[in-house]
Design an enzyme around this catalytic site. Structure first.
Site, PDB file in Angstrom:
ATOM      1  N   GLU A 161       0.800  -1.232   0.000  1.00  0.00           N
ATOM      2  CA  GLU A 161       0.000   0.000   0.000  1.00  0.00           C
ATOM      3  C   GLU A 161       0.833   1.282   0.000  1.00  0.00           C
ATOM      4  OE1 GLU A 161      -3.326   0.077   2.727  1.00  0.00           O
ATOM      5  OE2 GLU A 161      -4.325  -1.528   1.645  1.00  0.00           O
ATOM      6  N   GLU A 361      -5.132  -8.644  -0.093  1.00  0.00           N
ATOM      7  CA  GLU A 361      -5.941  -8.368   1.108  1.00  0.00           C
ATOM      8  C   GLU A 361      -7.381  -8.109   0.708  1.00  0.00           C
ATOM      9  OE1 GLU A 361      -4.647  -5.305   3.907  1.00  0.00           O
ATOM     10  OE2 GLU A 361      -2.554  -5.841   3.513  1.00  0.00           O
TER      11      GLU A 361
HETATM   12  C1  BG6 Z   1      -4.622  -2.288   4.766  1.00  0.00           C
HETATM   13  C2  BG6 Z   1      -3.288  -2.666   5.339  1.00  0.00           C
HETATM   14  O1  BG6 Z   1      -4.672  -0.897   4.744  1.00  0.00           O
HETATM   15  O2  BG6 Z   1      -5.778  -2.633   5.440  1.00  0.00           O
HETATM   16  C3  BG6 Z   1      -3.328  -3.527   6.591  1.00  0.00           C
HETATM   17  O3  BG6 Z   1      -2.424  -3.207   4.384  1.00  0.00           O
HETATM   18  C4  BG6 Z   1      -4.527  -3.139   7.415  1.00  0.00           C
HETATM   19  O4  BG6 Z   1      -2.111  -3.373   7.254  1.00  0.00           O
HETATM   20  C5  BG6 Z   1      -5.785  -3.413   6.616  1.00  0.00           C
HETATM   21  O5  BG6 Z   1      -4.590  -3.759   8.668  1.00  0.00           O
HETATM   22  C6  BG6 Z   1      -7.058  -3.118   7.368  1.00  0.00           C
HETATM   23  O6  BG6 Z   1      -7.035  -1.822   7.856  1.00  0.00           O
HETATM   24  P1  BG6 Z   1      -7.257  -1.479   9.399  1.00  0.00           P
HETATM   25  O7  BG6 Z   1      -7.054  -0.028   9.513  1.00  0.00           O
HETATM   26  O8  BG6 Z   1      -8.633  -1.906   9.713  1.00  0.00           O
HETATM   27  O9  BG6 Z   1      -6.224  -2.263  10.145  1.00  0.00           O
END
Ligand code: BG6
Length: 462
Positions: A161, A361
């Site tokens: 990201e 993700e």
């Molecule tokens: C992405 C990241 O932004 O989303 C992760 O790569 C992150 O590191 C995930 O945990 C979910 O976001 P958050 O803010 O709910 O942890």
């Protein structure tokens, strides 16, 4: 019937600082995440996280039981090279070497992110990514990783990201950092990260047979209405949020719409002679991308104000401002849910870049509850994935070359800025934001469901 290939990489993801804990154990140096000063009230730091460092064998056994074909995790730069540059920490090499071997023992393919938001503190002290010394430091770190693990790792991701670190630094890197840095410096840092990523890619191709790609957060952007102005806003936001971060690695060119936005905001960064040649050479083999939700924008109106997190709150004067999409429901944490948008995003990626794609993700953060019987009934998570799979299969049917799906996250871990109470895993980790307890692991209902999906290669998602 869908066309999922037999070797499709059904996986799951984590990142080092959010999962490992052991923040100062066995010679590990401090990262920017370890030195963050302010956390929102009631939100834990990253010192213990899910204590994977002390549970790794048990964790891999659980992943094997889940039937994972792949595990996407990140390596903590500061565990390998505590000061960012200089001495290599053999204990760090040993930890990841053992982890990789254990995964391979169960035929789980490691997919490794070199850098996931955790820059070494020593590099932050010299200006972080705004300083070009970080490019060399990253290249050297990548070399150490490839030398030590390159024989066993088939898939690498350079930077997680990168776009979110530039677009919402306050959410990812903390308030203090965001307040210190100007827009121009932010995009200078971004340029330097592109160079670091390209150099690691070139090195990976020279030193190994492995495949390597970036892992930005990519999503379809909707105009808020069919007005030409809102459409203009959508073009601009899509370029600035998405294509800026893929046109360069894939085609070696800077996206002009994005550069125009930076120029109009007096934030054009410096490109030194020779930079573009390096950027052209470091071509990825595939595109890794994170997908949580889509975004909707309208033309910017001056009077409006908005807060920021990774998924919402983007604005750029005279270009766009993000707005809610009334067609979509929201998670308990206010993130819009858009499974159809997943298909749209996959198709857009495919048509623009013509490269294989890996989902790195996707998932739902929720307040899961552990019952007295040690169960977690997370039917909402199952439904979230069922809906996304439906459209993922349709995208594959329509020709998208998606070769793996690594949801966020394998285990509960500490969210970037909302603590452990925001849970994403198939496996529950018993701790709270105030009390780390023993971090005991429990399988959620979604664990059994995902296992069935994997066992049936996606034929049974009921
Ligand atoms: C992405 C990241 O932004 O989303 C992760 O790569 C992150 O590191 C995930 O945990 C979910 O976001 P958050 O803010 O709910 O942890």
């Amino acid at each position: 019937m869908h066309k999922i290939k037999k070797d499709f990489l059904w996986g799951a993801s984590t990142s080092a600082y959010q999962f490992e804990g052991a923040w100062d154990t066995d010679g590990k140096g401090k990262s920017v995440q370890d030195i963050k000063k302010s956390f929102p009230e009631g939100v834990t730091d990253f010192k213990v996280s899910s204590d994977h460092y002390n549970h790794w064998k048990e964790d891999v056994a659980l992943m094997a039981e889940l039937g994972l074909k792949a595990y996407r995790f990140s390596i903590a730069w500061t565990r390998i090279i505590p000061n960012g540059v200089g001495e290599v920490n053999e204990k760090g090499i040993e930890f990841y070497s053992n982890l990789i071997d254990e995964l391979l023992k169960y035929n789980i393919t490691p997919i490794i992110t070199m850098y996931h938001f955790d820059l070494p503190e020593e590099l932050e002290k010299i200006g972080g990514w705004t300083n070009r010394k970080c490019i060399d430091a990253f290249e050297n770190y990548a070399k150490v990783l490839l030398e030590n693990f390159g024989d066993r790792v088939e898939y690498w991701l350079t930077i997680n990201e990168q776009n979110m670190m530039s677009l919402v630094p306050e959410a990812i890197l903390g308030k203090e950092k965001a307040e210190q840095i100007s827009l121009k410096e932010l995009y200078q840092a971004n340029h330097n990260m592109f160079l670091a990523s390209a150099k690691a890619t070139i090195l990976c191709h020279k030193m190994t047979k492995a495949k390597i790609g970036p892992a930005p957060n990519i999503t379809t952007i909707y105009p808020n209405s069919n007005s030409p102005e809102d459409y203009y806003a959508a073009i601009n936001f899509s370029a600035f949020r998405n294509w800026f971060f893929l046109d360069l690695p894939v085609y070696g060119i800077y996206n002009k719409v994005a550069l125009n936005i930076l120029e109009k905001n007096n934030a054009m960064f410096d490109i030194l002679p020779g930079d573009m040649e390096i950027l052209k050479e470091g071509k990825p083999d595939f595109i890794g991308f994170n997908y949580y939700t889509t975004a909707t924008v309208k033309m910017y109106e001056k009077k409006e104000n908005n807060s920021s997190n990774q998924q919402s709150g983007a604005k750029m004067e005279n270009f766009y401002i993000q707005t809610d999409n009334p067609n979509l429901s929201k998670t308990q944490f206010g993130w819009e849910v858009d499974p159809y948008g997943f298909k749209n995003t996959l198709i857009e990626l495919n048509e623009r870049y013509h490269l294989p794609v890996l989902l790195t993700e996707n998932g739902i953060g929720a307040y899961d509850k552990l019952t007295d019987e040690g169960k977690i009934h997370d039917q909402y998570r199952i439904e979230y994935y069922q809906n996304h799979f439906k459209y993922m299969f349709e995208a594959i049917e329509e020709g998208v070359e998606l070769f793996g799906y690594c949801p966020w996250s394998a285990f509960d871990l500490v969210s970037t800025h909302e603590g452990i109470k925001k849970r994403y895993g198939f496996i529950y980790v018993d701790r709270t934001d105030d009390d780390v307890k023993e971090c005991k692991r429990y399988k959620k209902d979604s664990f059994d469901w995902y296992k069935k999906v994997i066992d049936s290669n996606g034929s049974d998602i009921a």
